[in-house]
Design a protein around this motif. Structure first.
Motif, short mmCIF file in Angstrom:
data_model
loop_
_atom_site.label_atom_id
_atom_site.label_comp_id
_atom_site.label_asym_id
_atom_site.label_seq_id
_atom_site.Cartn_x
_atom_site.Cartn_y
_atom_site.Cartn_z
N LEU A 1 -18.81 -6.76 33.04
CA LEU A 1 -18.57 -8.19 33.13
C LEU A 1 -19.74 -8.81 33.89
CD1 LEU A 1 -14.79 -8.71 34.00
CD2 LEU A 1 -15.96 -9.29 31.89
N ASP A 2 -20.35 -9.85 33.32
CA ASP A 2 -21.46 -10.49 34.01
C ASP A 2 -20.95 -11.60 34.93
OD1 ASP A 2 -20.90 -12.73 32.44
OD2 ASP A 2 -22.54 -12.36 31.04
N SER A 3 -21.84 -12.33 35.54
CA SER A 3 -21.47 -13.36 36.51
C SER A 3 -20.66 -14.50 35.90
CB SER A 3 -22.73 -13.92 37.18
OG SER A 3 -23.61 -14.46 36.20
N LEU A 4 -20.73 -14.65 34.58
CA LEU A 4 -19.98 -15.70 33.89
C LEU A 4 -18.69 -15.15 33.30
CD1 LEU A 4 -22.94 -17.50 32.04
CD2 LEU A 4 -21.83 -18.17 34.19
N ASN A 5 -18.33 -13.95 33.71
CA ASN A 5 -17.11 -13.30 33.23
C ASN A 5 -17.17 -13.02 31.73
OD1 ASN A 5 -14.69 -12.15 34.18
ND2 ASN A 5 -13.48 -13.80 33.28
N GLN A 6 -18.39 -12.82 31.25
CA GLN A 6 -18.61 -12.45 29.86
C GLN A 6 -18.93 -10.96 29.77
OE1 GLN A 6 -18.32 -14.72 27.19
NE2 GLN A 6 -17.50 -16.01 28.82
N ILE A 7 -18.58 -10.35 28.65
CA ILE A 7 -18.85 -8.93 28.47
C ILE A 7 -20.29 -8.73 28.02
CG2 ILE A 7 -18.19 -6.87 27.19
CD1 ILE A 7 -15.39 -8.13 26.93
N ALA A 8 -21.04 -7.94 28.79
CA ALA A 8 -22.46 -7.72 28.49
C ALA A 8 -22.77 -6.23 28.48
CB ALA A 8 -23.32 -8.42 29.54
N SER A 9 -23.75 -5.85 27.66
CA SER A 9 -24.11 -4.43 27.55
C SER A 9 -24.94 -3.99 28.74
CB SER A 9 -24.89 -4.18 26.26
OG SER A 9 -26.10 -4.92 26.26
N THR B 1 -15.05 -2.86 36.63
CA THR B 1 -16.03 -3.91 36.36
C THR B 1 -16.96 -3.49 35.22
OG1 THR B 1 -17.44 -2.95 38.07
CG2 THR B 1 -16.01 -4.78 38.72
N ALA B 2 -16.89 -2.19 34.88
CA ALA B 2 -17.70 -1.68 33.76
C ALA B 2 -17.02 -0.47 33.16
CB ALA B 2 -19.11 -1.32 34.24
N ILE B 3 -17.31 -0.24 31.87
CA ILE B 3 -16.79 0.94 31.18
C ILE B 3 -17.95 1.67 30.53
CG2 ILE B 3 -16.22 -0.50 29.15
CD1 ILE B 3 -14.06 1.59 28.46
N PRO C 1 -8.11 -11.29 28.26
CA PRO C 1 -8.00 -12.73 28.02
C PRO C 1 -6.54 -13.16 28.15
CG PRO C 1 -8.17 -11.56 25.94
CD PRO C 1 -8.37 -10.54 27.02
N ARG C 2 -6.32 -14.43 28.38
CA ARG C 2 -4.96 -14.91 28.51
C ARG C 2 -4.19 -14.67 27.21
NH1 ARG C 2 -1.44 -17.77 31.31
NH2 ARG C 2 -0.08 -19.29 30.30
N TYR C 3 -4.87 -14.88 26.10
CA TYR C 3 -4.23 -14.70 24.79
C TYR C 3 -5.00 -13.66 23.98
CZ TYR C 3 -2.50 -19.30 26.19
OH TYR C 3 -1.94 -20.34 26.88
N ALA D 1 -15.11 -5.34 21.33
CA ALA D 1 -13.80 -5.87 21.72
C ALA D 1 -12.91 -4.75 22.26
CB ALA D 1 -13.14 -6.55 20.53
N TYR D 2 -12.96 -3.58 21.63
CA TYR D 2 -12.19 -2.43 22.12
C TYR D 2 -12.62 -2.07 23.54
CZ TYR D 2 -11.01 -1.51 17.15
OH TYR D 2 -10.56 -1.60 15.86
N LEU D 3 -13.93 -1.97 23.74
CA LEU D 3 -14.46 -1.61 25.05
C LEU D 3 -14.14 -2.69 26.09
CD1 LEU D 3 -17.93 -0.31 23.85
CD2 LEU D 3 -16.17 1.08 24.92
N GLY D 4 -14.32 -3.93 25.67
CA GLY D 4 -14.09 -5.05 26.59
C GLY D 4 -12.66 -5.16 27.05
#
Length: 352
Positions: free
Chosen positions: A81-89, A61-63, A116-118, A107-110
């Motif tokens: 990953l936040d509650s909206l499934n977005q990558i947050a610091s 859930t975090a790196i 993502p699907r694509y 993007a590398y970390l995320g």
């Protein structure tokens, strides 16, 4: 101390019995050369999409990424990953040197905490303009083709990594990464009733049409002809040359590409894998003299380094059951991935 997990990487290998001085060959990781700095790419790429990491079935859930310098100073950055499934610091703990990643490094970390699907969705910021141009050209070609074949349809456009793997396993594709993954390819099909026509002549007009619109036709592919396929750029090498950051998506499959070219060399069919050889040559150019990690020799993470980083992690929302930590130790010249499943430690060096 968590158990050491073996990692099978190509990093320190040398190709033998192949073409002398071929630029596509992997010359390996030179661990006699010391690494003085580590970029985020250098730390996350060795573990991204590797067999061992996938086999661990880790879904963090975090790196957290930490670099420990020769004077024991610690640089750290973390994302979740936040509650909206977005990558947050995640706020950096006191006592560490904060690192502010670029959007590419994010993007590398995320990539470790969200798939993502694509792949296009991960890189839309740089690919969107090209995709829009490609779609306009694709639709123009379809309209022209429809004058003779009203039943023509676009049957494949964006393709997920999972589906690409299925295509590869069924030998319906020659590569683990496709232009489809980046939204820069499409497949046409002419239908006869409910069945797709495989008559080559139905797709032959795509030869001149793609040339006219500055695209590439799959019917001209060498080694894997795909008459219904069109794409924006010539091959993967052309894509990575235009967008070097995308090597991140191709590097995990280096062993596959090398095996493909080696087999072709041994059977005297190198002309059938020129595109793959070009991709490997470019990847080699991009990484030469850059930091690398070697998994050939099993290493143990320095206990002092591990405890130091864990001390800082206690000041964060770090969850040792769900999250992963990547630690670059410049004093010990090691790179480690720490998770609830164990620790993978690699030796640092520089690419030949």
């Amino acid at each position: 101390m968590l158990p050491l997990i073996s990692l099978s990487l190509l990093a320190c290998s040398f190709l033998k019995d192949s073409v002398e001085d071929a630029t596509w060959q992997d010359l390996g990781c030179d661990t006699t050369q010391k690494v003085s700095t580590l970029a985020i790419y250098d730390m996350v790429q060795p573990f991204y999409e590797t067999d061992t990491f996938l086999q661990l079935n880790i879904k963090p859930t975090a790196i957290y990424v930490a670099t420990v310098g020769v004077r024991q100073e610690v640089e750290m950055t973390a994302y979740k990953l936040d509650s909206l499934n977005q990558i947050a610091s995640i706020t950096n703990p006191a006592g560490t040197i904060g690192v502010t990643p670029t959007w590419v490094e994010q993007a590398y970390l995320g990539a470790f905490i969200h798939t993502p699907r694509y792949l296009y969705d991960r890189w839309a910021r740089i690919l969107e303009a090209d995709r829009n141009v490609f779609l306009a050209k694709r639709d123009s070609i379809k309209d022209i083709m429809a004058e003779k074949h009203k039943s023509i349809r676009v049957i494949s456009d964006l393709r997920s990594v999972a589906n690409q793997r299925k295509y590869l396993s069924r030998k319906r594709s020659a590569s683990p990464v496709s232009m489809h993954n980046f939204g820069l390819a499409a497949d046409f099909a002419v239908f006869r009733g409910r069945k797709v026509s495989n008559t080559f002549s139905n797709y032959k007009p795509l030869d001149t049409l793609t040339a006219r619109f500055g695209l590439t036709w799959g019917g001209n592919f060498v080694g894997f002809m795909d008459p219904g396929h069109i794409q924006y750029l010539k091959n993967g090498a052309t894509l990575v040359e235009k967008y070097p950051v995308l090597r991140f998506e191709f590097e995990p499959y280096r062993a596959f590409y090398l095996n493909t070219v080696e087999k072709a060399v041994k059977t005297g069919k190198i002309n059938r894998v020129v595109d793959t050889a070009d991709l490997l040559t470019l990847l080699n150019e991009l990484r030469r003299n850059q930091p690398c990690s070697c998994g050939k020799v099993k290493k143990l993470i320095n206990s002092g380094t591990l405890e130091k980083v864990k001390g800082y992690l206690q000041k964060t929302p770090y969850n040792e059951l769900n999250d992963i930590v990547i630690i670059g130790d410049l004093g010990q010249q090691t790179l480690s991935l720490v998770s609830s499943k164990g620790i993978i430690t690699l030796e640092l060096g520089k690419w030949r």
